[in-house]
Design a protein around this motif. Structure first.
Motif, short mmCIF file in Angstrom:
data_model
loop_
_atom_site.label_atom_id
_atom_site.label_comp_id
_atom_site.label_asym_id
_atom_site.label_seq_id
_atom_site.Cartn_x
_atom_site.Cartn_y
_atom_site.Cartn_z
N GLY A 99 104.72 2.16 7.53
CA GLY A 99 104.04 2.49 6.28
C GLY A 99 103.04 1.45 5.83
N VAL A 100 102.99 0.29 6.50
CA VAL A 100 102.13 -0.80 6.05
C VAL A 100 100.65 -0.45 6.21
CG1 VAL A 100 101.44 -3.19 6.50
CG2 VAL A 100 103.86 -2.58 6.41
N GLY A 101 100.28 0.17 7.33
CA GLY A 101 98.89 0.55 7.53
C GLY A 101 98.40 1.53 6.47
N PRO A 102 99.11 2.64 6.27
CA PRO A 102 98.72 3.57 5.21
C PRO A 102 98.67 2.91 3.83
CG PRO A 102 100.26 4.65 6.69
CD PRO A 102 100.20 3.21 7.11
N PHE A 103 99.64 2.05 3.52
CA PHE A 103 99.67 1.37 2.23
C PHE A 103 98.45 0.47 2.07
CE2 PHE A 103 100.93 -2.37 -0.34
CZ PHE A 103 101.22 -1.73 -1.55
N ALA A 104 98.10 -0.26 3.13
CA ALA A 104 96.94 -1.15 3.08
C ALA A 104 95.66 -0.37 2.81
CB ALA A 104 96.83 -1.95 4.38
N ILE A 105 95.55 0.82 3.42
CA ILE A 105 94.38 1.66 3.18
C ILE A 105 94.40 2.19 1.75
CG2 ILE A 105 93.24 3.82 3.86
CD1 ILE A 105 94.29 3.28 6.72
N GLU A 106 95.56 2.64 1.30
CA GLU A 106 95.70 3.13 -0.08
C GLU A 106 95.26 2.07 -1.09
OE1 GLU A 106 97.07 5.96 -1.51
OE2 GLU A 106 98.08 7.03 0.13
N GLN A 107 95.57 0.81 -0.79
CA GLN A 107 95.29 -0.28 -1.72
C GLN A 107 93.91 -0.89 -1.53
OE1 GLN A 107 97.16 -1.33 -4.28
NE2 GLN A 107 98.70 0.24 -3.88
N GLY A 108 93.13 -0.38 -0.57
CA GLY A 108 91.79 -0.89 -0.35
C GLY A 108 91.74 -2.27 0.28
N LEU A 109 92.81 -2.65 0.99
CA LEU A 109 92.84 -3.96 1.63
C LEU A 109 91.98 -3.99 2.88
CD1 LEU A 109 96.60 -4.98 1.30
CD2 LEU A 109 94.68 -5.55 -0.19
N ILE A 110 91.71 -2.83 3.47
CA ILE A 110 90.82 -2.75 4.62
C ILE A 110 89.90 -1.55 4.45
CG2 ILE A 110 92.53 -3.80 6.18
CD1 ILE A 110 93.06 -1.04 7.29
N ASP A 111 88.79 -1.56 5.18
CA ASP A 111 87.85 -0.45 5.16
C ASP A 111 88.34 0.63 6.11
OD1 ASP A 111 86.14 -1.73 3.36
OD2 ASP A 111 85.11 -2.79 4.98
N ALA A 112 88.64 1.80 5.57
CA ALA A 112 89.14 2.90 6.39
C ALA A 112 88.01 3.51 7.20
CB ALA A 112 89.79 3.95 5.51
N GLN A 113 88.31 3.80 8.46
CA GLN A 113 87.36 4.48 9.35
C GLN A 113 87.79 5.93 9.51
OE1 GLN A 113 84.65 2.66 10.49
NE2 GLN A 113 85.55 1.07 9.17
N GLU A 114 86.85 6.83 9.31
CA GLU A 114 87.17 8.25 9.41
C GLU A 114 87.72 8.58 10.79
OE1 GLU A 114 87.35 11.74 7.02
OE2 GLU A 114 86.97 9.62 6.61
N GLY A 115 88.76 9.41 10.82
CA GLY A 115 89.40 9.78 12.09
C GLY A 115 90.65 8.95 12.31
N THR A 116 90.47 7.73 12.83
CA THR A 116 91.59 6.82 13.06
C THR A 116 91.18 5.40 12.69
OG1 THR A 116 92.41 8.17 14.90
CG2 THR A 116 93.24 5.93 14.74
N THR A 117 92.03 4.74 11.95
CA THR A 117 91.78 3.35 11.56
C THR A 117 92.85 2.47 12.19
OG1 THR A 117 90.75 3.92 9.45
CG2 THR A 117 91.68 1.71 9.65
N SER A 118 92.40 1.43 12.90
CA SER A 118 93.33 0.44 13.47
C SER A 118 93.59 -0.64 12.44
CB SER A 118 92.74 -0.19 14.74
OG SER A 118 92.61 0.76 15.77
N VAL A 119 94.86 -0.86 12.15
CA VAL A 119 95.25 -1.90 11.19
C VAL A 119 96.03 -2.96 11.94
CG1 VAL A 119 96.41 -2.41 9.02
CG2 VAL A 119 95.38 -0.14 9.38
N ARG A 120 95.48 -4.16 11.98
CA ARG A 120 96.15 -5.28 12.65
C ARG A 120 97.03 -5.99 11.63
NH1 ARG A 120 94.00 -6.37 17.65
NH2 ARG A 120 94.78 -8.53 17.62
#
Length: 365
Positions: A99-120
């Protein structure tokens, strides 16, 4: 009462609260008091908090922008013990990680890429690195989809997780005792750490077939006492010190597969029996299977394809894919990559309310 922003999310087969680090006290003791109050611990029912009265539903993710150049976010996992005033940071959790990747996107911690976003993701507990592939539509995480994982009803969007260089993350070595097999209390064991410290034991050595339900095993006081004795000794041998108050190592009973998988498991976490198996725990079990001399090696049966190793558990199975060099030999084995499929879902977003007294310095409530 104080209101703390958070998300309630299911990650894999676990559930917990996800916080931005900036929303919690910096002082560790105060932070732990707040989390105990939020979950309702210590209390078997966690009736005065949002915990689910089970270790799998009393978990916390603390997320922040990463302090590392090779990661997007830092993720600290905290296990809030249900019936004790204890918050442990002694292990990772690969389920809550989903759930960390989705949460980080929800919180604007990373720039989401349409389709698939890789979260390190830098896993702060052990220093390991994971890469989560999160489906994104219109800039937001996608939670609905066709992926199915055992232990969770229905389907959801897939979250593919790659674990990079996690061998020995907690114990300092993939096989921290230096052996593929050890003997503790007269029982053959394999001690391994490929992201999660695990001790493998043959179920038959405890008079079990291995397909007993978690409830049946938990009622067997004699088995539980023997396994705890081995766990305490193994902890020291695995460079974990005194583990009497720690949640690692996990103890995994192994037996012949019952549904066509590689082998069957029943895992203590560490005193309750898991209804499934932990993400990183399954990776450690699968890794032991590829090493000649481990108590799990015989289950491999000459298989050389490590792209789909099925680890069975009480509610289904877990598929682990590995990129391995030098398999079969303890001295030459190198794990380049471990990957698996999880799902996650946002259940609720808002604020958890905590009594003002939880923010008082310890001993001054």
């Amino acid at each position: 009462m104080k209101a703390i922003p958070c998300h309630l999310m299911r990650g894999g087969t676990s559930k917990g609260l996800y916080f931005l680090a900036s929303s919690l006290p910096e002082d560790t003791s105060l932070r732990d008091q707040v989390l105990l109050a939020a979950m309702g611990s210590p209390d078997d029912r966690q009736i005065d908090g949002v915990g689910g009265a089970h270790p799998l539903t009393s978990k916390v993710a603390v997320v922040s922008p990463s302090t590392r150049d090779d990661a997007d976010v830092d993720y600290l996992f905290l296990q809030v013990v249900v019936d004790k005033a204890v918050v442990s940071d002694g292990q990772n959790c690969g389920n809550i990680l989903a759930g960390v990747g989705p949460f980080a996107i929800e919180q604007g911690l990373i720039d989401a890429q349409e389709g698939t976003t890789s979260v390190r993701i830098h896993m702060v507990n052990t220093g390991g690195l994971a890469v989560a592939q999160v489906e994104v539509k219109d800039g937001a995480p996608v939670y609905e989809g066709d992926a199915r994982i055992d232990g969770v009803p229905g389907t959801a969007a897939p979250v593919l997780i790659d674990f990079l260089d996690v061998a020995g993350a907690s114990c300092g070595a993939l096989f921290p005792t230096g052996n593929a097999k050890d003997v503790i209390d007269g029982v053959d064991v394999t001690c391994i750490d490929n992201g999660m410290p695990v001790v493998l034991l043959n179920a038959a050595d405890f008079g079990l077939t291995g397909d007993e339900s978690p409830a049946e095993i938990e009622k067997n006081t004699g088995v539980k006492e023997r396994i705890e004795s081995i766990r305490l000794q193994a902890g020291r041998q695995m460079n974990l010190g005194d583990v009497s108050d720690k949640t690692v190592p996990k103890m995994s009973l192994i037996s012949a597969p019952v549904r066509g998988g590689l082998l069957n498991t029943r895992t203590f976490i560490p005193h309750r029996v898991h209804d499934a198996i932990g993400v990183l725990g399954s990776v450690s079990v699968a890794t032991a299977c590829v090493v000649d001399g481990s108590i799990a090696y015989g289950y491999l049966k000459g298989c050389s394809d490590y792209s789909r190793l099925e680890i069975e558990h009480p509610t289904g199975s877990f598929t682990v894919a590995m990129d391995v060099e030098g398999s079969g030999s303890l001295s030459t084995l190198k794990i380049n990559r471990s990957a698996l499929l999880r799902t996650a879902r946002l259940l609720m977003r808002g604020e958890v309310l905590v009594a003002d007294s939880a923010f008082s310095a310890p001993g001054k409530q």
